[in-house]
Design a protein around this motif. Structure first.
Motif, short mmCIF file in Angstrom:
data_model
loop_
_atom_site.label_atom_id
_atom_site.label_comp_id
_atom_site.label_asym_id
_atom_site.label_seq_id
_atom_site.Cartn_x
_atom_site.Cartn_y
_atom_site.Cartn_z
N MET A 1 -4.74 -0.12 -3.69
CA MET A 1 -5.72 0.67 -4.39
C MET A 1 -6.67 -0.20 -5.21
O MET A 1 -7.84 0.11 -5.32
N GLU A 2 -6.12 -1.26 -5.81
CA GLU A 2 -6.97 -2.12 -6.63
C GLU A 2 -8.07 -2.76 -5.79
O GLU A 2 -9.22 -2.82 -6.21
N TYR A 3 -7.72 -3.19 -4.57
CA TYR A 3 -8.73 -3.77 -3.68
C TYR A 3 -9.85 -2.76 -3.40
O TYR A 3 -11.03 -3.10 -3.46
N ILE A 4 -9.48 -1.54 -3.09
CA ILE A 4 -10.47 -0.51 -2.76
C ILE A 4 -11.38 -0.24 -3.96
O ILE A 4 -12.60 -0.15 -3.82
N LEU A 5 -10.79 -0.14 -5.13
CA LEU A 5 -11.57 0.12 -6.34
C LEU A 5 -12.56 -1.02 -6.62
O LEU A 5 -13.75 -0.78 -6.83
N VAL A 6 -12.08 -2.27 -6.57
CA VAL A 6 -12.96 -3.41 -6.82
C VAL A 6 -14.04 -3.48 -5.75
O VAL A 6 -15.22 -3.69 -6.05
N LEU A 9 -16.65 -0.85 -6.51
CA LEU A 9 -17.41 -1.18 -7.72
C LEU A 9 -18.36 -2.34 -7.47
O LEU A 9 -19.48 -2.35 -8.00
N VAL A 10 -17.96 -3.30 -6.67
CA VAL A 10 -18.84 -4.43 -6.34
C VAL A 10 -20.07 -3.92 -5.59
O VAL A 10 -21.16 -4.47 -5.73
N HIS A 11 -19.92 -2.85 -4.85
CA HIS A 11 -21.08 -2.28 -4.16
C HIS A 11 -22.14 -1.77 -5.14
O HIS A 11 -23.30 -1.61 -4.76
N TYR A 24 -18.85 -12.00 -5.59
CA TYR A 24 -18.38 -11.04 -6.60
C TYR A 24 -16.91 -10.70 -6.37
O TYR A 24 -16.12 -10.61 -7.31
N MET A 25 -16.55 -10.49 -5.12
CA MET A 25 -15.15 -10.17 -4.81
C MET A 25 -14.23 -11.30 -5.26
O MET A 25 -13.19 -11.05 -5.87
N TYR A 26 -14.61 -12.54 -4.97
CA TYR A 26 -13.80 -13.68 -5.41
C TYR A 26 -13.71 -13.76 -6.93
O TYR A 26 -12.68 -14.13 -7.48
N ARG A 27 -14.79 -13.41 -7.60
CA ARG A 27 -14.80 -13.47 -9.07
C ARG A 27 -13.85 -12.44 -9.67
O ARG A 27 -13.10 -12.73 -10.60
N TYR A 28 -13.89 -11.21 -9.18
CA TYR A 28 -13.13 -10.13 -9.78
C TYR A 28 -11.75 -9.90 -9.17
O TYR A 28 -10.89 -9.29 -9.82
N ARG A 36 -7.06 -7.26 1.63
CA ARG A 36 -7.76 -6.55 2.70
C ARG A 36 -6.95 -6.61 4.00
O ARG A 36 -6.77 -5.60 4.69
N THR A 37 -6.41 -7.79 4.30
CA THR A 37 -5.59 -7.95 5.50
C THR A 37 -4.36 -7.06 5.44
O THR A 37 -4.02 -6.39 6.42
N LEU A 38 -3.71 -7.04 4.29
CA LEU A 38 -2.52 -6.19 4.12
C LEU A 38 -2.88 -4.71 4.27
O LEU A 38 -2.19 -3.96 4.97
N LEU A 39 -3.96 -4.30 3.67
CA LEU A 39 -4.41 -2.91 3.78
C LEU A 39 -4.72 -2.54 5.23
O LEU A 39 -4.32 -1.49 5.71
N ASN A 40 -5.41 -3.42 5.93
CA ASN A 40 -5.80 -3.13 7.31
C ASN A 40 -4.65 -3.22 8.29
O ASN A 40 -4.78 -2.76 9.43
N SER A 41 -3.53 -3.78 7.87
CA SER A 41 -2.38 -3.87 8.77
C SER A 41 -1.49 -2.63 8.68
O SER A 41 -0.56 -2.48 9.46
#
Length: 51
Positions: A1-6, A9-11, A24-28, A36-41
């Motif tokens: 969920m944290e990945y999806i939220l960040v 928000l980066v968008h 931005y993704m690397y920063r936050y 992302r890989t874990l989510l997509n698996s």
């Protein structure tokens, strides 16, 4: 969920999935690619649901 939220928000800062977006993704969320890989698996990424 944290990945999806960040990700969403980066968008607000960058519309496209370009280099600026990735920075931005690397920063936050420094481990965003692993998340992302874990989510997509997961089973929700299965494309054969037949909608």
């Amino acid at each position: 969920m944290e990945y999806i939220l960040v990700h969403e928000l980066v968008h607000l800062l960058e519309r496209h999935h370009n280099e600026r977006f990735r920075q931005y993704m690397y920063r936050y969320l420094p481990d965003w690619q692993e998340r992302r890989t874990l989510l997509n698996s997961g089973s929700l990424s299965y494309e054969g649901w037949g909608y």
